[in-house]
Design an enzyme around this catalytic site. Structure first.
Site, PDB file in Angstrom:
ATOM      1  CG  ASP A  80      -6.561   4.236   2.486  1.00 27.77           C
ATOM      2  OD1 ASP A  80      -7.286   5.235   2.623  1.00 27.77           O
ATOM      3  OD2 ASP A  80      -5.820   3.786   3.391  1.00 27.77           O
ATOM      4  CB  ILE A  81      -1.393   5.999   1.905  1.00 28.95           C
ATOM      5  CG1 ILE A  81      -1.355   6.791   0.596  1.00 28.95           C
ATOM      6  CG2 ILE A  81       0.018   5.801   2.454  1.00 28.95           C
ATOM      7  CD1 ILE A  81      -0.816   8.204   0.748  1.00 28.95           C
ATOM      8  CD  GLU A 112      -5.704   8.113   5.063  1.00 28.86           C
ATOM      9  OE1 GLU A 112      -5.966   7.276   5.950  1.00 28.86           O
ATOM     10  OE2 GLU A 112      -5.982   9.329   5.163  1.00 28.86           O
TER      11      GLU A 112
END
Length: 330
Positions: A207-208, A250
């Protein structure tokens, strides 16, 4: 009793005239045929006239005639009458011979494009010509061979379109990675394969970090550049046998077949490091802070379901988030 609807098109009109020798000379099936030997029989064959959009043949019907186009043009529709035509027939061409020969229901709809006239050979006269004229039989064989080749080409085109639509439906348009639908199918199959072969398999959920603030502060176009940059780094960090996909928003997923937990840890560390060191080109004058990711990883356990494996990797991902981001947990 089954009604043979194609014996006469419902909107066609009989024409009270006979076919001319000049018209017969335009018909491909009669190329090389000695017309004086067959003209008397053909003069007894009816001629149908169709207006624009009249139906000559309906898909799925029983057909007992071969139709030879004397004037106008006809279109062939495979799926429905409203679908785009796959081909058109011009003066001199014929239709209906295949279903007449094999006795199977017709495979397409045939519709008049404009005012048309067709010479109708019923079953008896068709076979009389086959038996009486070597040239007619030869032309028929060439015609059927050409139809077979055309059908193969059509099938090939359809398969290419299906493959294109499948790629579209299983690919994330922005990043070029596969999407969640694709990875769920592949992961399920891969888990069964690895369990059958008693081989390890590991999974990374990524996950960003603070992606919402990137979108809020720099705009969605910059956010798109970040997503593409992360996808590029992940693709460069994996083996050809590994699977990577955009899982949603994301969040991304990497599947590592024949990989134990220690190997997954190494891959996760490398991905995390390479993304941290990546300079994202925003295509603007804006300068982004360093983009980082959090990663959770897990190894498949005996008889574990796909859903449970993903859930454990996701739990590890949120541990990485809670422990400060820009890190891996597993």
């Amino acid at each position: 009793m089954v009604q043979e609807r194609n014996k006469r098109p419902s909107t066609a009109k009989y024409i009270s005239r006979t076919v001319t020798k000049g018209e017969l000379q335009t018909l491909w099936l009669f190329s090389g045929v000695v017309l004086d030997n067959v003209i008397s029989m053909l003069n007894r064959c009816p001629i149908h006239r169709l207006s624009k959009n009249d139906i000559l043949i309906t898909q799925g019907d029983v057909n007992k005639s071969c139709y030879l186009l004397l004037s106008g043009s006809l279109s062939i529709h495979l799926d429905s009458r409203d679908s785009d035509p796959v081909t058109k027939l011009r003066v001199g061409e014929s239709i209906g011979e295949l279903s007449l020969i094999d006795g199977q229901p017709t495979s397409a709809n045939v519709i008049a494009n404009d005012l048309c006239e067709v010479l109708v050979l019923n079953e008896e006269r068709f076979w009389t010509l086959v038996n009486a004229s070597h040239a007619f039989s030869r032309n028929l064989l060439f015609l059927l061979a050409r139809r077979l080749r055309d059908n193969n080409a059509t099938i090939s085109d359809v398969m290419k379109r299906q493959q294109k639509y499948e790629r579209v439906s299983t690919t994330d348009e922005l990043t070029g990675l596969h999407n969640r639908r694709w990875i769920n199918d592949k992961l399920s199959r891969q888990i069964k394969r690895n369990q059958y072969n008693n081989e390890p398999l590991s999974l990374l959920m990524l996950d960003i970090d603070r992606f919402k603030s990137i979108n809020d502060n720099y705009g969605h176009l910059v956010g798109d550049q970040v997503l593409m940059a992360v996808a590029e780094v992940m693709s460069n960090c994996i083996r050809p046998t590994d699977l990577v996909a955009r899982y949603g928003g994301e969040e991304f997923i990497i599947v590592l077949p024949v990989t134990e937990l220690a190997g997954a840890h190494i891959v996760a560390d490398r991905v995390c490091k390479d993304i941290r060191e990546k300079n994202v080109d925003t295509k603007t004058d804006l300068q982004l802070p360093k983009v980082t990711v959090s990663i959770g990883f897990a190894q498949l356990q005996n008889n574990e379901s796909m859903e449970n494996l993903v859930a454990r990797a996701d739990t590890a991902l949120y541990q990485a988030k809670n422990n400060g981001r820009d890190r891996v947990e597993g």
